[in-house]
Design a protein around this motif. Structure first.
Motif, PDB file in Angstrom:
ATOM      1  N   CYS A 125       4.598  36.609  97.638  1.00  0.00           N
ATOM      2  CA  CYS A 125       4.084  37.486  98.700  1.00  0.00           C
ATOM      3  C   CYS A 125       4.960  38.705  98.954  1.00  0.00           C
ATOM      4  CB  CYS A 125       3.917  36.694  99.999  1.00  0.00           C
ATOM      5  SG  CYS A 125       2.761  35.314  99.859  1.00  0.00           S
ATOM      6  N   LYS A 126       6.257  38.627  98.613  1.00  0.00           N
ATOM      7  CA  LYS A 126       7.176  39.761  98.811  1.00  0.00           C
ATOM      8  C   LYS A 126       8.020  39.975  97.549  1.00  0.00           C
ATOM      9  CE  LYS A 126       7.557  38.755 103.771  1.00  0.00           C
ATOM     10  NZ  LYS A 126       6.795  39.932 104.262  1.00  0.00           N
ATOM     11  N   TYR A 221      -3.808  33.257  99.545  1.00  0.00           N
ATOM     12  CA  TYR A 221      -4.441  34.481 100.063  1.00  0.00           C
ATOM     13  C   TYR A 221      -3.922  35.705  99.323  1.00  0.00           C
ATOM     14  CZ  TYR A 221      -5.962  38.068 103.366  1.00  0.00           C
ATOM     15  OH  TYR A 221      -6.548  39.184 103.932  1.00  0.00           O
ATOM     16  N   THR A 222      -2.634  35.698  98.981  1.00  0.00           N
ATOM     17  CA  THR A 222      -2.021  36.848  98.313  1.00  0.00           C
ATOM     18  C   THR A 222      -2.444  36.959  96.861  1.00  0.00           C
ATOM     19  OG1 THR A 222      -0.083  36.706  99.760  1.00  0.00           O
ATOM     20  CG2 THR A 222       0.173  37.946  97.713  1.00  0.00           C
TER      21      THR A 222
END
Length: 309
Positions: A125-126, A221-222
């Motif tokens: 996600c990051k 979701y990502t």
């Protein structure tokens, strides 16, 4: 509460009273325990002797394998010895030591699994900030926090058990010393201690499980916007971790999240997080992971001492 007790030895009723069944169980658990040692030692050596040790995911996996070995060793050797013994005895002091060490390494394992989920969340996600967020200093701090959390949890469980007075009988309907079976033997009102056990073990397991589920929700979701290849790689990595989480947490939640009572099925469910999950962890992480397979081949195809020549 008065800690007066005339019980110095407990009798463990074990898994079965049938001698033939106990012999079969001994052979099975001997196989499991051997597999646990071989698999986890294989993983630890393969990670520490290759460049994988510098990758955060394998840094945590190395500690997970170590905690697996320590955790199952608090229960399995005693269980196997008792399966061949006429009377399954454990002293009060050894019972308290087993209770403390089981919850210590079990707590550490729960927190390491949570740390691994956080690592996967940051990686997926990051990704641009991954190397900064998951620096080696941060990883060491997470491991220290896992050990501290496990110690606080186990020390709390031990203190609750030490306050229990035992006047008889002294038969523990389990194959190792745990709080709920001990509550059943206490000769006092254990309602408050039972609630404290739920607040300790039950809520820790529930909260960490919810955190794990939420992390995977954000991951799924990502990755929906990723390419098919990237999505497949991310799912492959996360599915291994999720399988381990389910194997460990599902039976633990069944036992510790309910009111302080025991069921015959508890012993079977406890086998999953004390023996079965530690046995399957190495298989899950190696068979579904290409980098681990390459590391295993690199280390074990050649003598380790020739590495670097």
């Amino acid at each position: 509460m008065d800690r007066s007790s005339n019980i110095t030895v407990f009798i463990l009723l074990g898994l079965s009273q049938n001698k033939n069944t106990e012999v079969i169980c001994f052979v099975f658990f001997l196989f499991c325990y051997t597999t646990i040692w071989m698999g986890n030692v294989l993983i630890m050596v393969s990670i520490t002797c290759t460049q994988l040790i510098h990758q955060t995911m394998y840094f945590f996996l190395n500690y997970l394998s170590l905690s697996d070995l320590c955790y199952t060793s608090t229960v399995t050797p005693k269980l196997m010895t008792d399966l061949l013994a006429e009377r399954k005895l454990i002293s009060y002091n050894n019972c308290m030591i087993q209770l403390f060490t089981t919850h210590l390494f079990g707590g550490i394992e729960i927190f390491i699994l949570t740390g691994m989920a956080y690592d996967r969340y940051v990686a997926i996600c990051k990704p641009l900030h991954y190397t900064i967020i998951m620096s080696r200093h941060r990883c060491n701090a997470i491991i220290m926090a896992c050990c501290t959390g496990g110690f606080v949890h186990s020390a709390s469980q031990l203190l609750l058990a030490l306050f229990l007075p035992f006047c008889g009988p002294n038969e523990i309907d389990h194959y190792f010393c745990d709080v709920y079976p001990l509550l059943k033997l206490a000769c006092s009102n254990t309602h408050i201690i039972g609630l404290l056990v739920i607040a300790n073990s039950g809520l820790i397991a529930l909260v960490t499980f919810v955190v794990l589920v939420l992390s995977y929700f954000f991951i799924l979701y990502t990755i929906r916007a990723y390419s098919m290849e990237s999505r497949s790689k991310a799912l492959s990595t996360c599915s291994s971790h999720l399988t381990v989480v389910i194997l460990f947490f599902a039976p633990a939640l069944f036992i510790y999240i309910r009111p302080a009572t025991t069921f015959p099925e508890d012993k079977v469910f406890a086998l999953f997080y004390t023996i079965i999950a530690p046995m399957f962890n190495p298989l899950i992480y190696t068979l579904r992971n290409k980098e681990m397979k390459n590391a295993l081949q690199k280390v074990w195809s050649y003598p380790v001492f020739l590495k670097g020549r």
